[in-house]
Design a protein around this motif. Structure first.
Motif, PDB file in Angstrom:
ATOM      1  N   SER A 219       0.884  -1.079   0.133  1.00 25.27           N
ATOM      2  CA  SER A 219       0.119   0.045  -0.046  1.00 25.27           C
ATOM      3  C   SER A 219       0.875   1.223   0.124  1.00 25.27           C
ATOM      4  CB  SER A 219      -0.950  -0.055   1.196  1.00 25.27           C
ATOM      5  OG  SER A 219      -0.019   0.159   2.371  1.00 25.27           O
ATOM      6  N   PHE A 220       0.421   2.419  -0.537  1.00 25.05           N
ATOM      7  CA  PHE A 220       1.153   3.455  -0.799  1.00 25.05           C
ATOM      8  C   PHE A 220       0.197   4.660  -0.444  1.00 25.05           C
ATOM      9  CE2 PHE A 220       4.652   5.211  -3.389  1.00 25.05           C
ATOM     10  CZ  PHE A 220       4.593   6.412  -2.810  1.00 25.05           C
ATOM     11  N   VAL A 221       0.165   5.207   0.719  1.00 24.29           N
ATOM     12  CA  VAL A 221      -0.509   6.429   1.242  1.00 24.29           C
ATOM     13  C   VAL A 221       0.400   7.507   1.564  1.00 24.29           C
ATOM     14  CG1 VAL A 221      -2.207   7.011   2.836  1.00 24.29           C
ATOM     15  CG2 VAL A 221      -2.199   4.967   2.262  1.00 24.29           C
ATOM     16  N   GLY A 222       0.282   8.610   0.726  1.00 23.00           N
ATOM     17  CA  GLY A 222       1.299   9.739   0.635  1.00 23.00           C
ATOM     18  C   GLY A 222       2.584   9.266   0.785  1.00 23.00           C
ATOM     19  N   THR A 223       3.346   9.444   1.705  1.00 21.69           N
ATOM     20  CA  THR A 223       4.657   9.087   1.692  1.00 21.69           C
ATOM     21  C   THR A 223       4.817   7.835   2.494  1.00 21.69           C
ATOM     22  OG1 THR A 223       5.102  10.504   3.823  1.00 21.69           O
ATOM     23  CG2 THR A 223       5.715  11.555   1.740  1.00 21.69           C
ATOM     24  N   GLU A 224       3.956   7.235   3.115  1.00 22.93           N
ATOM     25  CA  GLU A 224       3.866   6.050   3.908  1.00 22.93           C
ATOM     26  C   GLU A 224       3.577   4.647   2.984  1.00 22.93           C
ATOM     27  OE1 GLU A 224       4.863   5.727   7.229  1.00 22.93           O
ATOM     28  OE2 GLU A 224       5.144   7.949   7.242  1.00 22.93           O
ATOM     29  N   LYS A 225       4.721   4.075   2.959  1.00 28.73           N
ATOM     30  CA  LYS A 225       4.810   2.632   2.366  1.00 28.73           C
ATOM     31  C   LYS A 225       4.642   1.362   2.896  1.00 28.73           C
ATOM     32  CE  LYS A 225       7.407   5.215  -1.195  1.00 28.73           C
ATOM     33  NZ  LYS A 225       8.842   5.253  -1.919  1.00 28.73           N
ATOM     34  N   THR A 226       3.906   0.515   2.662  1.00 33.14           N
ATOM     35  CA  THR A 226       4.094  -0.741   3.456  1.00 33.14           C
ATOM     36  C   THR A 226       4.189  -1.779   2.627  1.00 33.14           C
ATOM     37  OG1 THR A 226       1.719   0.065   4.700  1.00 33.14           O
ATOM     38  CG2 THR A 226       2.399  -2.460   4.780  1.00 33.14           C
ATOM     39  N   ILE A 227       5.348  -2.531   3.144  1.00 33.55           N
ATOM     40  CA  ILE A 227       5.935  -3.702   2.397  1.00 33.55           C
ATOM     41  C   ILE A 227       5.087  -4.906   2.572  1.00 33.55           C
ATOM     42  CG2 ILE A 227       8.005  -4.950   2.125  1.00 33.55           C
ATOM     43  CD1 ILE A 227       8.550  -2.224   1.858  1.00 33.55           C
ATOM     44  N   THR A 228       4.996  -5.670   1.186  1.00 39.68           N
ATOM     45  CA  THR A 228       4.371  -7.012   1.344  1.00 39.68           C
ATOM     46  C   THR A 228       4.784  -7.883   2.380  1.00 39.68           C
ATOM     47  OG1 THR A 228       5.580  -7.936  -0.421  1.00 39.68           O
ATOM     48  CG2 THR A 228       3.498  -6.435  -1.233  1.00 39.68           C
ATOM     49  N   ASP A 229       3.866  -8.791   2.724  1.00 39.05           N
ATOM     50  CA  ASP A 229       4.224  -9.782   3.832  1.00 39.05           C
ATOM     51  C   ASP A 229       5.348 -10.749   3.349  1.00 39.05           C
ATOM     52  OD1 ASP A 229       2.550  -8.569   5.495  1.00 39.05           O
ATOM     53  OD2 ASP A 229       0.831 -10.204   4.887  1.00 39.05           O
ATOM     54  N   SER A 230       5.346 -11.087   2.053  1.00 40.85           N
ATOM     55  CA  SER A 230       6.171 -12.048   1.215  1.00 40.85           C
ATOM     56  C   SER A 230       7.615 -11.415   1.356  1.00 40.85           C
ATOM     57  CB  SER A 230       5.883 -12.405  -0.010  1.00 40.85           C
ATOM     58  OG  SER A 230       4.412 -12.967  -0.131  1.00 40.85           O
ATOM     59  N   MET A 231       7.666 -10.020   1.128  1.00 39.61           N
ATOM     60  CA  MET A 231       8.989  -9.598   1.080  1.00 39.61           C
ATOM     61  C   MET A 231       9.592  -9.270   2.411  1.00 39.61           C
ATOM     62  SD  MET A 231       9.868  -9.425  -2.109  1.00 39.61           S
ATOM     63  CE  MET A 231      11.509  -8.626  -1.667  1.00 39.61           C
ATOM     64  N   ILE A 232       8.608  -9.137   3.469  1.00 37.40           N
ATOM     65  CA  ILE A 232       9.010  -9.185   4.754  1.00 37.40           C
ATOM     66  C   ILE A 232       9.690 -10.500   5.231  1.00 37.40           C
ATOM     67  CG2 ILE A 232       8.395  -8.967   7.099  1.00 37.40           C
ATOM     68  CD1 ILE A 232       6.501  -6.684   6.137  1.00 37.40           C
ATOM     69  N   ASN A 233       8.930 -11.533   4.873  1.00 39.37           N
ATOM     70  CA  ASN A 233       9.424 -13.045   5.039  1.00 39.37           C
ATOM     71  C   ASN A 233      10.930 -13.151   4.522  1.00 39.37           C
ATOM     72  OD1 ASN A 233       7.126 -13.529   6.495  1.00 39.37           O
ATOM     73  ND2 ASN A 233       5.830 -14.357   4.757  1.00 39.37           N
ATOM     74  N   ILE A 234      11.028 -13.040   3.183  1.00 38.64           N
ATOM     75  CA  ILE A 234      12.079 -13.472   2.454  1.00 38.64           C
ATOM     76  C   ILE A 234      13.173 -12.232   3.049  1.00 38.64           C
ATOM     77  CG2 ILE A 234      11.871 -11.886   0.659  1.00 38.64           C
ATOM     78  CD1 ILE A 234      13.159 -14.148  -1.034  1.00 38.64           C
ATOM     79  N   SER A 235      13.094 -11.002   3.663  1.00 40.16           N
ATOM     80  CA  SER A 235      14.240 -10.236   4.016  1.00 40.16           C
ATOM     81  C   SER A 235      14.579 -10.585   5.442  1.00 40.16           C
ATOM     82  CB  SER A 235      13.706  -8.776   4.024  1.00 40.16           C
ATOM     83  OG  SER A 235      12.604  -8.553   4.823  1.00 40.16           O
ATOM     84  N   ASN A 236      13.563 -11.122   6.328  1.00 35.83           N
ATOM     85  CA  ASN A 236      14.024 -11.688   7.477  1.00 35.83           C
ATOM     86  C   ASN A 236      14.738 -12.969   7.445  1.00 35.83           C
ATOM     87  OD1 ASN A 236      12.563  -9.710   8.872  1.00 35.83           O
ATOM     88  ND2 ASN A 236      10.717 -10.751   9.015  1.00 35.83           N
ATOM     89  N   TYR A 237      14.302 -13.859   6.318  1.00 35.97           N
ATOM     90  CA  TYR A 237      14.954 -15.033   6.443  1.00 35.97           C
ATOM     91  C   TYR A 237      16.342 -14.925   5.885  1.00 35.97           C
ATOM     92  CZ  TYR A 237      15.877 -19.860   4.865  1.00 35.97           C
ATOM     93  OH  TYR A 237      16.208 -21.227   4.404  1.00 35.97           O
ATOM     94  N   TYR A 238      16.807 -14.083   4.973  1.00 43.11           N
ATOM     95  CA  TYR A 238      18.032 -13.691   4.606  1.00 43.11           C
ATOM     96  C   TYR A 238      18.612 -12.589   5.219  1.00 43.11           C
ATOM     97  CZ  TYR A 238      17.592 -16.881   0.538  1.00 43.11           C
ATOM     98  OH  TYR A 238      17.407 -17.963  -0.075  1.00 43.11           O
ATOM     99  N   GLN A 239      18.028 -11.859   6.114  1.00 39.32           N
ATOM    100  CA  GLN A 239      18.297 -10.876   7.054  1.00 39.32           C
ATOM    101  C   GLN A 239      19.011  -9.538   6.097  1.00 39.32           C
ATOM    102  OE1 GLN A 239      21.013 -12.164  10.087  1.00 39.32           O
ATOM    103  NE2 GLN A 239      19.735 -13.739  10.864  1.00 39.32           N
TER     104      GLN A 239
END
Length: 515
Positions: A219-239
């Motif tokens: 989601s993209f509201v003004g300057t605030e952006k929300t990352i998708t759950d899948s990308m959060i999962n893979i970024s946490n996995y590979y740090q």
């Protein structure tokens, strides 16, 4: 020497002003002026001023600036309006519909204003220069950042022209490039290419940079952006951390923006027709190897060597299993012993009609599980209403419905060797053909079977049968005994045929004729 400097020099030597004027042939007033300016300049400190010492400054004359009669305030307001309209179009993906300066001039002339194109051009250039963007030069730390983007490439695969997606990674420091072809830009493909890229380079960059693609930004509201759950999962996995570009600021990931066009042109500008997608991927791989083997424009080292240097200083090496980005879905097995995933059918081994099973749907493979056991694996089909059938999943059914095999979708999708074997030797002999398929499935000896068929065919065409094929396939070379030399092949074949004749009660005369 210029006249002004000569006058100053003579004055310093003590020559009178009258004599200076007479010798240099200038008026007394000019001599007085230059000497007066020289005396005044000695009392000024101009080191921090944007001017030179008057003693070396050539004489200048004021330029007359006349009133701009054609460029009235009214015309200025109109031109500023055109410039603002162009800026709005650039921000709303209409950059190709901007007005050029020649268009602005023509519109003013059509409206009845008497003004020249040069006047319009000079004013517009001056106004645009006030708002031109300033760019900051980047420093790319080794092993720190990688950029990702999608591109489109049109390929002719097996006679059909189709658009494919090109996923591209570029390491910011070494400019090392990695790319892969996909048939979709869906979330599962994004996760798959991340896993393959990290496995390929052998380390995890600290920051991954993206534009505001839907598979990354939920989601993209003004300057605030929300990352998708899948990308959060893979970024946490590979740090690793995620950095997003500002809207419509592709220059913030300029390495990969240039790489997409560069790789596409180098790999597929001269050759874009392939027999299969695998062949196209091989072409892409060889192109990447050639590109990455070149010298870096600044470091004068190969991109591959620079990437290896990044790997040495990277904060995190890959010491974990690749991330599995496949979707897990539950499916119902229909009467065709298949499951429907994304409007495509995938076959399941018979005996489970009516059950619900789990499927892992990845970018390249679909894996089917029954009670936790892997029972089938298919290539992912990105079309619609397509069937992925495995002929070995239906052998028991074919035993009861032998006539169905000739026109079945299973046989159509079977390996070419199986199809040729049936069409050449087993039409009308479906029972024997199914028995041979059971053997191939259980023993996994398709290559052995085809070699046996070739040997029998070379003896006599109608010698090809399931019994003879199985007999040849089960013959093994005793341990410690060398295999036959090429020169002994014909002799061994002859002895084998005599054994076949005794085994199957073939007349000796026919054997003699065949041999």
């Amino acid at each position: 020497m210029k006249k002004k400097q000569t006058i100053i020099q003579k004055y310093i030597e003590g020559v009178s002003k009258r004599k200076i004027a007479k010798n240099i042939k200038v008026s007394r007033n000019t001599v007085d002026k230059y000497i007066r300016e020289f005396e005044i300049s000695k009392g000024k400190d101009v080191r921090d001023l944007p001017i030179t010492e008057d003693i070396i400054k050539t004489p200048t004359y004021k330029k007359r600036t006349g009133r701009k009669r054609a460029l009235t305030e009214e015309i200025k307001e109109i031109l500023i309006g055109y410039i603002k309209d162009n800026a709005w179009k650039r921000n709303h993906y209409m950059h190709k519909q901007q007005m050029k300066m020649i268009d602005m001039h023509e519109k003013l002339v059509d409206a009845g204003y008497a003004i020249g194109y040069t006047t319009v051009r000079n004013f517009v250039n001056a106004e645009v220069a006030k708002t031109k963007e300033v760019f900051i030069r980047r420093y790319c730390e080794p092993g720190y950042e990688v950029e990702f983007d999608w591109g489109q490439v049109k390929l002719e695969i097996n006679g059909g022209l189709k658009n494919y997606s090109l996923a591209v990674f570029t390491l910011a420091h070494s400019n090392y490039r990695f790319a892969k072809i996909y048939q979709s830009e869906s979330q599962v493909c994004v996760l798959d290419v991340h896993s393959k890229f990290i496995e390929h380079i052998g380390f995890v960059p600290s920051v991954f940079t993206y534009d505001n693609m839907r598979t990354v930004v939920k989601s993209f509201v003004g300057t605030e952006k929300t990352i998708t759950d899948s990308m959060i999962n893979i970024s946490n996995y590979y740090q690793f951390k995620i950095r997003l570009c500002e809207p419509r600021k592709g220059n913030e990931k300029g390495h990969v923006e240039r790489s997409v066009e560069f790789i596409r042109r180098k790999a597929f500008s001269s050759e874009f027709s392939f027999s299969s997608l695998v062949e196209a991927e091989e072409q892409l791989l060889s192109t990447l190897q050639r590109i990455n083997g070149r010298l870096h424009h600044k470091e004068k080292i190969k991109h591959t060597d620079l990437m290896e240097e990044e790997k040495k200083v990277a904060k995190q090496a890959v010491a974990i299993a690749p991330f599995d980005g496949a979707d897990l879905v539950e499916c119902h097995i229909d009467k065709y012993s298949s499951v429907v995933i994304k409007q495509n059918h995938y076959s399941v081994p018979e005996g489970h009609v009516g059950k619900r099973i789990k499927a892992k749907v990845g970018a390249e493979k679909v894996k089917l599980f029954i009670e936790g056991d892997l029972v089938a694996e298919h290539s992912r089909n990105w079309g619609l209403h397509q069937w992925e059938m495995n002929i070995y999943h239906y052998l028991n059914t074919f035993q009861k419905k032998k006539g169905a095999i000739a026109q079945s979708e299973c046989l159509k999708q079977a390996p070419n060797q199986i199809k040729k074997l049936y069409n050449h030797y087993y039409i009308g002999k479906e029972k024997d053909f199914i028995e041979l398929l059971f053997y191939i499935k259980e023993k996994n000896k398709l290559n052995h079977v085809m070699k046996a068929v070739e040997e029998l065919k070379n003896i006599r065409f109608d010698y090809v049968s399931t019994e003879r094929i199985l007999f040849l396939c089960e013959q093994t070379t005793p341990s410690g005994v060398n295999s036959l030399e090429i020169d002994d092949t014909s002799k061994q074949s002859e002895s084998n045929i005599k054994a076949y004749g005794l085994l199957f009660n073939q007349p000796e005369e026919e054997e003699g004729l065949a041999l």
